[in-house]
Design a protein around this motif. Structure first.
Motif, short mmCIF file in Angstrom:
data_model
loop_
_atom_site.label_atom_id
_atom_site.label_comp_id
_atom_site.label_asym_id
_atom_site.label_seq_id
_atom_site.Cartn_x
_atom_site.Cartn_y
_atom_site.Cartn_z
N LYS A 278 -10.19 -5.38 -7.80
CA LYS A 278 -10.72 -6.70 -7.44
C LYS A 278 -10.78 -6.88 -5.92
N ALA A 279 -10.04 -6.06 -5.17
CA ALA A 279 -10.10 -6.13 -3.71
C ALA A 279 -11.25 -5.32 -3.13
N PHE A 280 -11.95 -4.56 -3.98
CA PHE A 280 -13.03 -3.69 -3.51
C PHE A 280 -14.34 -3.96 -4.24
N ASP A 281 -14.44 -5.12 -4.91
CA ASP A 281 -15.62 -5.39 -5.74
C ASP A 281 -16.68 -6.23 -5.02
N GLY A 282 -16.41 -6.64 -3.78
CA GLY A 282 -17.38 -7.45 -3.04
C GLY A 282 -17.49 -8.88 -3.52
N ASP A 283 -16.57 -9.31 -4.37
CA ASP A 283 -16.61 -10.65 -4.97
C ASP A 283 -15.44 -11.46 -4.42
N PHE A 284 -15.73 -12.52 -3.67
CA PHE A 284 -14.68 -13.32 -3.06
C PHE A 284 -14.08 -14.35 -4.01
N THR A 285 -14.44 -14.29 -5.28
CA THR A 285 -13.79 -15.16 -6.28
C THR A 285 -12.73 -14.39 -7.07
N THR A 286 -12.61 -13.09 -6.85
CA THR A 286 -11.59 -12.28 -7.52
C THR A 286 -10.66 -11.70 -6.46
N ARG A 287 -9.47 -11.29 -6.88
CA ARG A 287 -8.50 -10.79 -5.89
C ARG A 287 -7.49 -9.87 -6.53
N TRP A 288 -6.92 -8.98 -5.69
CA TRP A 288 -5.74 -8.21 -6.07
C TRP A 288 -4.50 -9.01 -5.70
N SER A 289 -3.49 -8.97 -6.57
CA SER A 289 -2.23 -9.66 -6.29
C SER A 289 -1.08 -8.75 -6.71
N SER A 290 -0.11 -8.57 -5.83
CA SER A 290 0.98 -7.61 -6.05
C SER A 290 2.11 -8.23 -6.85
N ASN A 291 3.12 -7.42 -7.13
CA ASN A 291 4.38 -7.93 -7.66
C ASN A 291 5.07 -8.79 -6.61
N TYR A 292 6.01 -9.61 -7.05
CA TYR A 292 6.71 -10.51 -6.13
C TYR A 292 7.91 -9.81 -5.47
N THR A 293 7.60 -8.73 -4.76
CA THR A 293 8.65 -7.98 -4.06
C THR A 293 8.21 -7.74 -2.63
N GLU A 294 9.13 -7.29 -1.79
CA GLU A 294 8.86 -7.19 -0.35
C GLU A 294 7.90 -6.04 -0.02
N GLN A 295 8.14 -4.86 -0.61
CA GLN A 295 7.33 -3.69 -0.27
C GLN A 295 6.28 -3.43 -1.34
N ASN A 296 5.02 -3.52 -0.91
CA ASN A 296 3.90 -3.25 -1.81
C ASN A 296 2.78 -2.57 -1.03
N TRP A 297 1.87 -1.93 -1.74
CA TRP A 297 0.78 -1.24 -1.09
C TRP A 297 -0.45 -1.20 -1.98
N ILE A 298 -1.58 -0.98 -1.35
CA ILE A 298 -2.85 -0.80 -2.04
C ILE A 298 -3.69 0.16 -1.20
#
Length: 394
Positions: free
Chosen positions: A291-311
């Motif tokens: 969702k972070a690479f689809d060109g659509d600003f109505t969708t999104r990537w969201s991580s787990n609720y922890t300090e260290q995350n990556w994409i």
């Protein structure tokens, strides 16, 4: 209005915002451009005519960024910040004339001693909410030399992205019908703009009479903006621009004017668009990394609720990388890195920010090439994890 601005940007137009901001202690609901005017609000207070109405103590609060008056001022800025965030999420970069015509004496924000500092303080507050590099800031003068323009410089002149001149004194009230002053703006004011803004693009912030072809030949203005109610057949209402003049200026054969569609605002292509990706995790099945690479600003990537995350994204082969853009949702990273790899195992950090402010993080890179590009986040700004509307690479 913001939706239309985004639409026009996508069609190939510049977006230029101006705000007749009410005095902080009045609030928007209780003032108009002119007190008691028939402009839709009939407010008790008029912005026009409010010059010298802010006390010295209130000015001290505005320039020191402290106290009740500063809080009221920033509360008004908070009302418009969501619209800037909406434009930024959609890739629109607006020009904004915050506190325009600083050298004049009709509005409360015009002050020879403090006006330039307030202009910079307002910019710094907005950028603390939307990030840097997402708005083009216009330092704006009117065609009047009663006050020395240098009195209105901000403490840090680097905030003057572009400079604009408003032409009203030469063309009072816009009633000349384009016949009496073909050389507006006068070359004196063109030279003044170049003197005060030697390295910035200069343009006409607002005009009544459109600049004539002879002016556009002798004076190199980057853009101009005319108020809509000055585009009428001459003698028919408030307008001063005969239709034949409009056609001559906007469709001139010498190509002095670039109209919508004549140029590209975003000529580069996003090489990460719809490419394979991987992330440390997600907080919802509909917020996966793609969702972070689809060109659509109505969708999104969201991580787990922890300090260290990556994409990270796989570009398919090693490619040159000049710019990374991270469009953050409210759950942004205060501390994050951009890392690159050519084997998906060994990662090299090419950028780090431990003072992130959300909005759009626009990250220029030089001499960087890689197949995989990662955003590694390690300090949360909120209790949630991290969330990106878009992760773009150019």
């Amino acid at each position: 209005m913001t939706d239309y601005a985004i639409q026009m940007w996508n069609a190939g137009s510049l977006v230029h915002w101006t705000w007749h901001m009410c005095r902080p202690d009045w609030g928007d609901a209780n003032c108009c451009y002119a007190a008691g005017s028939n402009d839709g609000c009939n407010g008790n207070h008029g912005i026009s005519g409010s010059y010298n109405s802010v006390s010295n103590d209130e000015w001290q609060q505005l320039v020191s960024k402290s106290g009740d008056y500063w809080n009221k001022y920033t509360a008004m800025l908070d009302n418009v910040i969501p619209y800037f965030q909406q434009m930024i999420r959609n890739g629109t970069v607006p020009i904004f004339r915050l506190h325009h015509e600083l050298n004049m004496e009709w509005a409360w924000w015009q002050n020879k001693q403090y006006g330039g500092t307030l202009w910079q303080n307002g910019i710094e507050y907005i950028e603390s909410k939307v990030g840097q590099g997402n708005i083009v800031w216009m330092w704006n003068m009117q065609d009047d030399t009663t006050n020395d323009w240098s009195l209105f410089y901000p403490p840090n002149k680097s905030y003057m992205d572009i400079c604009g001149l408003d032409t009203w004194d030469e063309d009072p009230y816009g009633k000349d019908c384009g016949g009496n002053h073909p050389d507006i703006p006068n070359s004196k004011f063109y030279d003044l703009m170049k003197q005060h803004c030697p390295s910035q693009p200069i343009g006409l912030g607002e005009v009544g009479l459109l600049p004539q072809p002879s002016v556009l030949t002798s004076q190199k203005w980057a853009w101009f903006m005319v108020w809509a109610d000055f585009v009428y057949e001459c003698g028919n209402g408030e307008g001063e621009n005969p239709v034949k003049n409009l056609i001559e200026i906007y469709q001139n054969t010498s190509r002095q004017i670039l109209n919508q569609g004549d140029f590209q605002l975003n000529p580069s292509s996003n090489i990460a668009l719809r490419k394979p990706c991987l992330a440390s995790g997600t907080d919802s099945p509909d917020r996966t990394c793609d969702k972070a690479f689809d060109g659509d600003f109505t969708t999104r990537w969201s991580s787990n609720y922890t300090e260290q995350n990556w994409i990270y994204v796989d570009l398919g082969s090693e490619m040159n990388i000049n710019l990374v853009k991270l469009y953050w949702e409210d759950a942004y990273a205060k501390g994050f890195q951009i890392q690159i790899s050519n084997d998906q195992t060994t990662w090299k950090t090419v950028y780090e920010n431990d003072q992130g402010v959300g909005g759009l993080s626009s990250i220029p890179l030089s001499g960087v090439s890689a197949q995989w590009v990662k955003m590694y986040a390690y300090v949360r700004a909120t209790d949630w994890g991290y969330s990106l509307w878009e992760f773009q690479i150019y």
